[in-house]
Design a protein around this motif. Sequence first.
Motif, PDB file in Angstrom:
ATOM      1  N   LYS A   4       1.091  -1.128  -0.388  1.00  0.00           N
ATOM      2  CA  LYS A   4       0.027  -0.013   0.267  1.00  0.00           C
ATOM      3  C   LYS A   4       1.118   0.952  -0.229  1.00  0.00           C
ATOM      4  CE  LYS A   4      -4.062  -2.367   2.616  1.00  0.00           C
ATOM      5  NZ  LYS A   4      -4.526  -1.683   4.030  1.00  0.00           N
ATOM      6  N   THR A   5       2.150   1.352   0.303  1.00  0.00           N
ATOM      7  CA  THR A   5       2.687   2.607   0.628  1.00  0.00           C
ATOM      8  C   THR A   5       3.792   2.443  -0.369  1.00  0.00           C
ATOM      9  OG1 THR A   5       3.304   1.918   3.208  1.00  0.00           O
ATOM     10  CG2 THR A   5       4.175   3.436   2.082  1.00  0.00           C
ATOM     11  N   ARG A   6       4.170   1.660  -1.259  1.00  0.00           N
ATOM     12  CA  ARG A   6       4.971   1.395  -2.221  1.00  0.00           C
ATOM     13  C   ARG A   6       3.426   2.269  -3.267  1.00  0.00           C
ATOM     14  NH1 ARG A   6       5.361  -3.186  -3.513  1.00  0.00           N
ATOM     15  NH2 ARG A   6       6.995  -3.241  -1.850  1.00  0.00           N
ATOM     16  N   ALA A   7       2.296   1.848  -3.472  1.00  0.00           N
ATOM     17  CA  ALA A   7       1.268   1.876  -4.637  1.00  0.00           C
ATOM     18  C   ALA A   7       1.125   3.630  -4.352  1.00  0.00           C
ATOM     19  CB  ALA A   7       0.338   1.236  -4.291  1.00  0.00           C
ATOM     20  N   SER A   8       0.887   3.709  -3.276  1.00  0.00           N
ATOM     21  CA  SER A   8       0.577   5.652  -2.769  1.00  0.00           C
ATOM     22  C   SER A   8       1.589   6.637  -2.971  1.00  0.00           C
ATOM     23  CB  SER A   8      -0.558   5.510  -1.559  1.00  0.00           C
ATOM     24  OG  SER A   8       1.094   5.062  -0.249  1.00  0.00           O
ATOM     25  N   ARG A   9       2.848   5.668  -3.125  1.00  0.00           N
ATOM     26  CA  ARG A   9       4.219   6.612  -3.254  1.00  0.00           C
ATOM     27  C   ARG A   9       4.303   6.994  -4.579  1.00  0.00           C
ATOM     28  NH1 ARG A   9       8.500   9.207  -2.695  1.00  0.00           N
ATOM     29  NH2 ARG A   9       9.859   8.718  -3.544  1.00  0.00           N
ATOM     30  N   ILE A  10       4.056   5.805  -5.397  1.00  0.00           N
ATOM     31  CA  ILE A  10       4.026   5.764  -6.785  1.00  0.00           C
ATOM     32  C   ILE A  10       2.616   6.968  -7.377  1.00  0.00           C
ATOM     33  CG2 ILE A  10       3.452   4.344  -9.079  1.00  0.00           C
ATOM     34  CD1 ILE A  10       5.326   2.335  -7.529  1.00  0.00           C
ATOM     35  N   LEU A  11       1.876   6.603  -6.896  1.00  0.00           N
ATOM     36  CA  LEU A  11       0.433   7.912  -7.241  1.00  0.00           C
ATOM     37  C   LEU A  11       0.740   9.148  -7.049  1.00  0.00           C
ATOM     38  CD1 LEU A  11      -1.793   6.995  -8.634  1.00  0.00           C
ATOM     39  CD2 LEU A  11      -3.193   6.867  -6.764  1.00  0.00           C
ATOM     40  N   THR A  12       1.659   9.101  -5.952  1.00  0.00           N
ATOM     41  CA  THR A  12       1.925  10.545  -5.320  1.00  0.00           C
ATOM     42  C   THR A  12       2.975  11.044  -6.132  1.00  0.00           C
ATOM     43  OG1 THR A  12       1.547   9.479  -2.892  1.00  0.00           O
ATOM     44  CG2 THR A  12       3.102  11.481  -3.416  1.00  0.00           C
ATOM     45  N   LEU A  13       4.562  10.412  -6.190  1.00  0.00           N
ATOM     46  CA  LEU A  13       5.050  11.315  -7.526  1.00  0.00           C
ATOM     47  C   LEU A  13       4.748  11.451  -9.124  1.00  0.00           C
ATOM     48  CD1 LEU A  13       7.650   8.932  -7.074  1.00  0.00           C
ATOM     49  CD2 LEU A  13       8.180  10.902  -6.038  1.00  0.00           C
TER      50      LEU A  13
END
Length: 131
Positions: free
Chosen positions: A6-15
């Motif tokens: 979840k953290t990785r996915a939200s980071r990619i979406l944030t970037l």
Amino acid sequence: MTLACKTRASRILTLASYFGLLLLFTLWYMLILPAQAEHPWVIWLVHVVPLAAFMPVVIKGYPRGHAWLCFVLLIYFTEAVLASLVPATRWLGLIDVALTCTLFTSAMMFARWQSRLTKSQQHAQQHAAQG
């Protein structure tokens, strides 16, 4: 889905949405519909500088900085909704709304999940050191 995923996915979406918003403002205010003023780059700077100030935070992935970014995004959201109501800027405004909402949600969730992940990793390290 694990907390790390979840953290990785939200980071990619944030970037993606962060840099997408910066790109949108650059295209919008410098190429597509520049301000009818002598210096259209001033309007561009007003939109880009507050977001660009968060670039180190976004790139390094600091949860607290992502939370602060969410507060700033509320101003951008208001402007995006207003732009979507004007016929001349409707499609740009709708793209702006979508990117701003995506960035707000993903940055907020990244801040939450990254904080939890960090705490759980610290707890696991302390438990391993004691045991």
